[in-house]
Design an enzyme around this catalytic site. Sequence first.
Site, PDB file in Angstrom:
ATOM      1  CB  CYS A 116     -46.717 -12.743  11.936  1.00  0.00           C
ATOM      2  SG  CYS A 116     -45.563 -13.496  13.268  1.00  0.00           S
TER       3      CYS A 116
ATOM      4  CD  GLU B 126     -48.865 -11.354  14.860  1.00  0.00           C
ATOM      5  OE1 GLU B 126     -49.440 -11.969  14.813  1.00  0.00           O
ATOM      6  OE2 GLU B 126     -47.855 -11.042  15.102  1.00  0.00           O
TER       7      GLU B 126
ATOM      8  CE  LYS C  50     -50.531 -14.825  10.561  1.00  0.00           C
ATOM      9  NZ  LYS C  50     -50.058 -14.924  11.867  1.00  0.00           N
TER      10      LYS C  50
END
Length: 551
Positions: A423, A312, A372
């Site tokens: 994440c 990321e 995401k």
Amino acid sequence: MPAVDGGPGTGTLERPEGPGSSPGTAGTPVADRRRSLLWRTLLAAAGGLAMVLAFPGYDLPALAVLGPAALALAVHGQRVRTGLWLGLVTGLAFFVPLLSWTGVYVGSFPWLALAVSQALFLALLGGLTAPVSRLPYWPLWTAALWVADEAVRGRFPFGGFPWGRLGLSQTDGPLLAFAAYGGVPLLSFAVALTGTLLAAAVLALARARRRAGDQAGEARRARGRVLRAGAAVLTVPLLGALAWLPLPGASLTDGGPTATVAVIQGDVPRAGLDFNAQRRAVLDNHVQQTLQLAEAVAAGEEPQPDVVLWPENSSDIDPYRNADAAAQIQRAADAVGAPVLVGAVVGGPQEFISNTAIVWAPDEGPGATYMKRHPVPFAEYVPFRDFFRFFSEKVDLVRRDFAAGDEVGVLDVGGMRLGDLICFEVVYDGLVRDVVDGGAGMLVVQTNNATFGYTDESAQQLAMSRVRAVEHGRAVAIAATSGISAIVAPDGTVVRSSELFEPAVFVAEIAQRDDRTVAQRLGAAPEWLLTALAAGAVLESLRRRRAGSAG
């Protein structure tokens, strides 16, 4: 399981026996009540601190059971309002140190606000545990309450924050196996049940000691209850040890066709919120590490990868809009001869930006993407910005809100089907379950932990990946900008890992598995079932209280 109901051999409720109480009396002096509350408060705080020690940073997962044990002992037979206080004490003692990494660069207010908000959920847990502790078989219902509390905390508000669940502390030991049969909820239940059974054993032992001078028959029965309670404490770990037997081992290559995966950790110029102040330097670091890998492959020092994983934020320069950034990524992909999974910040949709994974192929350029699905509130977007600005101007560090994607992160790359999580998404059960349901043969976690510096955040996130590996029977590859990058086997073993804030490159042969664990098949059912048991216990405790009042 010991049926602790406050009155052994009777159907009545006695005042709980323990320090500061006087069973059999009509009332307790104020001084005794204060002493009782003091030792209960200290016990609740000790339980919270024990849970902190179970998590990465201290790495003593066996201590996790002491949290539920201490809270169960502290609130046993108490009033709801006392349980609320004791649960809050446990929550503060746990979350304030556990989440200290959230304030390392933004100050104490956001950290303490988050810690207090999470502690309030444990306050609710303590308040509900108090009346439930008067029921027969209360250790079972109390453990289910922990799961119910975590279920609510993981969903509300703003999509929840399920960090610090009991099950996520179990990176080693027999209890970890339960993740493969019921996910993190069943694993949390196993930890909590072991703790509440331990609390029941302590209460039974205290009662037996007080009755040592009673008639021989009664003393013998009391000792028998102690032995049964002690045996019950060992039951859950023993079942966990047996549950490991059919599960995958530490091999990365067993269970399916293999593919060669390379993980790149390029590092950042500096830690902190301005880690990407030199965004081009971050991108260049990852390009350079990939070029060095290409040289090693050409020299026969490393095998040819089928896919290269970047983390990321490896390109916070939008490669769709910046030709130079696109050229550098293309240069890396062409040199290594494999598609690169790039973590990029991309403009749009509309006024938003998006945290996006892009499959960048040699010669062809950008292809499939994953946006995401669960942006982090107050980090990637700010809900009710004007309201929260009143408390802290730090909210304006998030200049543009990130949009949420709506498609599951399953990407076909280099002949593999990767389940991509970005994440903090790894902490959400449903997001992980979705990619495995979508056919992912392995899990990939792209993350950037540079904003948390040299704290335990990275290790805590790695622990989640280890639990997910066991839960879904898949290898997990973690690519981080600044660490900890790692490769985790299906049994949760860390095969390779990096240090913080240094470049690293891993290349590994990883099996693409298609088998489904029991946890995957059951989905969220164990969590809902245990939550229903907890709700039923709360309702039964209310029914008994009303019946007692009416009588």
